[in-house]
Write a protein that holds these residues in place. Structure first.
Motif, PDB file in Angstrom:
ATOM      1  N   ALA A  51      54.333   9.696 -13.793  1.00 55.29           N
ATOM      2  CA  ALA A  51      55.159   9.008 -12.806  1.00 55.29           C
ATOM      3  C   ALA A  51      56.140   8.103 -13.539  1.00 55.29           C
ATOM      4  O   ALA A  51      55.741   7.237 -14.320  1.00 55.29           O
ATOM      5  CB  ALA A  51      54.275   8.203 -11.863  1.00 55.29           C
ATOM      6  N   GLU A  52      57.408   8.297 -13.316  1.00 59.64           N
ATOM      7  CA  GLU A  52      58.415   7.543 -14.049  1.00 59.64           C
ATOM      8  C   GLU A  52      59.657   7.395 -13.175  1.00 59.64           C
ATOM      9  O   GLU A  52      60.022   8.310 -12.438  1.00 59.64           O
ATOM     10  CB  GLU A  52      58.766   8.259 -15.359  1.00 59.64           C
ATOM     11  N   THR A  53      60.288   6.246 -13.279  1.00 59.52           N
ATOM     12  CA  THR A  53      61.554   6.024 -12.581  1.00 59.52           C
ATOM     13  C   THR A  53      62.694   6.468 -13.477  1.00 59.52           C
ATOM     14  O   THR A  53      62.824   5.988 -14.609  1.00 59.52           O
ATOM     15  CB  THR A  53      61.720   4.539 -12.208  1.00 59.52           C
ATOM     16  N   ILE A  54      63.490   7.396 -12.991  1.00 60.17           N
ATOM     17  CA  ILE A  54      64.661   7.858 -13.744  1.00 60.17           C
ATOM     18  C   ILE A  54      65.795   6.865 -13.519  1.00 60.17           C
ATOM     19  O   ILE A  54      66.142   6.544 -12.381  1.00 60.17           O
ATOM     20  CB  ILE A  54      65.064   9.271 -13.308  1.00 60.17           C
ATOM     21  N   LEU A  55      66.353   6.374 -14.592  1.00 56.46           N
ATOM     22  CA  LEU A  55      67.424   5.385 -14.524  1.00 56.46           C
ATOM     23  C   LEU A  55      68.783   6.071 -14.529  1.00 56.46           C
ATOM     24  O   LEU A  55      68.979   7.069 -15.222  1.00 56.46           O
ATOM     25  CB  LEU A  55      67.321   4.413 -15.702  1.00 56.46           C
ATOM     26  N   ALA A  56      69.709   5.520 -13.749  1.00 55.22           N
ATOM     27  CA  ALA A  56      71.026   6.140 -13.620  1.00 55.22           C
ATOM     28  C   ALA A  56      72.087   5.072 -13.404  1.00 55.22           C
ATOM     29  O   ALA A  56      71.794   3.954 -12.983  1.00 55.22           O
ATOM     30  CB  ALA A  56      71.039   7.139 -12.462  1.00 55.22           C
ATOM     31  N   ILE A  57      73.333   5.437 -13.703  1.00 53.19           N
ATOM     32  CA  ILE A  57      74.493   4.611 -13.381  1.00 53.19           C
ATOM     33  C   ILE A  57      75.487   5.472 -12.607  1.00 53.19           C
ATOM     34  O   ILE A  57      75.488   6.700 -12.739  1.00 53.19           O
ATOM     35  CB  ILE A  57      75.173   4.042 -14.653  1.00 53.19           C
ATOM     36  N   GLN A 101      65.775  10.115 -21.874  1.00 53.60           N
ATOM     37  CA  GLN A 101      64.738  10.082 -20.852  1.00 53.60           C
ATOM     38  C   GLN A 101      64.502  11.467 -20.254  1.00 53.60           C
ATOM     39  O   GLN A 101      63.347  11.884 -20.080  1.00 53.60           O
ATOM     40  CB  GLN A 101      65.098   9.091 -19.744  1.00 53.60           C
ATOM     41  N   ILE A 102      65.578  12.190 -19.945  1.00 55.48           N
ATOM     42  CA  ILE A 102      65.426  13.532 -19.377  1.00 55.48           C
ATOM     43  C   ILE A 102      64.808  14.478 -20.404  1.00 55.48           C
ATOM     44  O   ILE A 102      63.924  15.272 -20.083  1.00 55.48           O
ATOM     45  CB  ILE A 102      66.783  14.073 -18.896  1.00 55.48           C
ATOM     46  N   ARG A 103      65.257  14.381 -21.647  1.00 55.22           N
ATOM     47  CA  ARG A 103      64.695  15.236 -22.704  1.00 55.22           C
ATOM     48  C   ARG A 103      63.196  14.989 -22.843  1.00 55.22           C
ATOM     49  O   ARG A 103      62.406  15.930 -22.988  1.00 55.22           O
ATOM     50  CB  ARG A 103      65.402  14.958 -24.033  1.00 55.22           C
ATOM     51  N   LYS A 104      62.781  13.717 -22.804  1.00 53.62           N
ATOM     52  CA  LYS A 104      61.361  13.375 -22.941  1.00 53.62           C
ATOM     53  C   LYS A 104      60.547  13.950 -21.784  1.00 53.62           C
ATOM     54  O   LYS A 104      59.478  14.550 -21.996  1.00 53.62           O
ATOM     55  CB  LYS A 104      61.202  11.862 -22.994  1.00 53.62           C
ATOM     56  N   LEU A 105      61.039  13.798 -20.543  1.00 59.16           N
ATOM     57  CA  LEU A 105      60.309  14.291 -19.383  1.00 59.16           C
ATOM     58  C   LEU A 105      60.177  15.814 -19.413  1.00 59.16           C
ATOM     59  O   LEU A 105      59.116  16.367 -19.115  1.00 59.16           O
ATOM     60  CB  LEU A 105      61.012  13.850 -18.102  1.00 59.16           C
ATOM     61  N   LEU A 143      68.424  22.254 -13.655  1.00 57.24           N
ATOM     62  CA  LEU A 143      68.525  21.665 -14.985  1.00 57.24           C
ATOM     63  C   LEU A 143      69.193  22.675 -15.905  1.00 57.24           C
ATOM     64  O   LEU A 143      68.740  23.809 -16.017  1.00 57.24           O
ATOM     65  CB  LEU A 143      67.130  21.301 -15.502  1.00 57.24           C
ATOM     66  N   HIS A 144      70.262  22.250 -16.544  1.00 67.02           N
ATOM     67  CA  HIS A 144      70.986  23.113 -17.479  1.00 67.02           C
ATOM     68  C   HIS A 144      70.771  22.574 -18.881  1.00 67.02           C
ATOM     69  O   HIS A 144      71.122  21.427 -19.171  1.00 67.02           O
ATOM     70  CB  HIS A 144      72.478  23.139 -17.126  1.00 67.02           C
ATOM     71  N   LEU A 145      70.158  23.395 -19.755  1.00 65.67           N
ATOM     72  CA  LEU A 145      69.881  22.996 -21.130  1.00 65.67           C
ATOM     73  C   LEU A 145      70.791  23.734 -22.102  1.00 65.67           C
ATOM     74  O   LEU A 145      71.190  24.872 -21.856  1.00 65.67           O
ATOM     75  CB  LEU A 145      68.415  23.289 -21.489  1.00 65.67           C
ATOM     76  N   VAL A 155      72.022  17.782 -14.731  1.00 63.38           N
ATOM     77  CA  VAL A 155      70.859  17.745 -13.841  1.00 63.38           C
ATOM     78  C   VAL A 155      71.358  17.539 -12.417  1.00 63.38           C
ATOM     79  O   VAL A 155      72.242  16.718 -12.172  1.00 63.38           O
ATOM     80  CB  VAL A 155      69.883  16.601 -14.184  1.00 63.38           C
ATOM     81  N   THR A 156      70.806  18.319 -11.504  1.00 64.17           N
ATOM     82  CA  THR A 156      71.094  18.141 -10.078  1.00 64.17           C
ATOM     83  C   THR A 156      69.820  17.683  -9.385  1.00 64.17           C
ATOM     84  O   THR A 156      68.757  18.279  -9.565  1.00 64.17           O
ATOM     85  CB  THR A 156      71.570  19.460  -9.447  1.00 64.17           C
ATOM     86  N   PHE A 157      69.929  16.599  -8.621  1.00 63.55           N
ATOM     87  CA  PHE A 157      68.803  16.075  -7.864  1.00 63.55           C
ATOM     88  C   PHE A 157      69.067  16.252  -6.374  1.00 63.55           C
ATOM     89  O   PHE A 157      70.211  16.331  -5.934  1.00 63.55           O
ATOM     90  CB  PHE A 157      68.601  14.580  -8.141  1.00 63.55           C
TER      91      PHE A 157
END
Length: 258
Positions: A51-57, A101-105, A143-145, A155-157
């Motif tokens: 469980a993690e909060t994804i941070l964004a601007i 963060q995305i790479r880690k998840l 997700l496009h890698l 990334v599309t949410f």
């Protein structure tokens, strides 16, 4: 095409502002005080350690040049969509998230499992410290890698409120190979599907589905309809589609025996 509406409901001096949702999502909202859905015993639940909060601007513009600049400074250009008919659509917010963060998840969960897990998304004027613009629960939709480095490129949410129905490709986890009668006889497992698409209430999206191979013998197969899932999940394709089958020995195995 979904009909989009916006309405305000008043209940005992409280005003509830509803966002834009499809008719499928509104069907849940309009039911008379439905009991909240929960994960059932015996079915997979999300592991709280991920469980993690994804941070964004926020991001004001899009385009190839803008995206390239974002990636160069360690950010992933992203979009948060409303959901329509269980998929992304409707109004959107342009954001950027942190590459590390995305790479880690994705590394810890795996790509398919990342795309079937809900996250809190926190949008601030600056990463972690700026003014809070929005905090919302989301499901990663696409997700496009990078083909060579696996670095996240886009990334599309999709927003995932409790009353939403979402179309999700749920990963399959195969278990019981060590006791599977067919495999113990030297046959092999032909994996036909690695994910299956379901229409899921947002509150009970399973992180994966267990596929039990322990009783499968040579020539036998499991179908989509054989999968054990929460009764509130709806198959989006035929229940007769095969998931896996126990097949004869591989050609390479037969050659080694000669």
């Amino acid at each position: 095409m979904a009909t989009l509406i916006h309405r305000t409901l008043s209940h005992s001096h409280k005003t509830l502002h509803l966002r834009f949702f499809s008719q499928a999502a509104l069907a849940l909202d309009q039911s008379s005080s439905p009991s909240p859905l929960t994960y059932l015993e015996g079915f997979p639940k999300p592991d709280p350690k991920y469980a993690e909060t994804i941070l964004a601007i926020p991001r004001s513009t899009s385009g190839k040049n803008i995206s390239a600049k974002e990636r160069k400074v360690g950010r992933v250009p992203s979009i948060v969509f409303e959901q329509e008919d269980g998929q992304h659509g409707g109004s959107k917010r342009l954001i950027s998230v942190q590459t590390n963060q995305i790479r880690k998840l994705v590394k810890h969960l795996g790509q398919s499992f990342f795309l079937s897990r809900l996250f809190d998304l926190e949008v601030r004027s600056e990463f972690g410290t700026g003014d809070l613009i929005e905090k919302v629960r989301v499901l990663p939709r696409m997700l496009h890698l990078h083909a060579g480095t696996d670095a996240p490129l886009n990334v599309t949410f999709i927003r995932a409120p409790s009353n939403a129905l979402l179309k999700v490709d749920i990963p399959l986890v195969f278990r019981g190979e060590d006791v599977c009668p067919g495999i113990r006889k030297g046959l092999f497992l032909n994996t036909i599907k690695r994910t299956v698409k379901f229409l899921c209430p947002a509150d009970i999206i399973p992180p994966y589905i267990d596929v039990d191979l322990s009783d499968l013998d040579g020539g036998q197969k499991l179908l989509v309809g054989d999968l054990k899932v929460h009764p509130a999940l709806k198959f989006l394709r035929s229940k007769d589609e095969p998931v896996c089958k126990i097949m004869g020995a591989r050609v390479s195995d037969q050659q080694r025996k000669k």
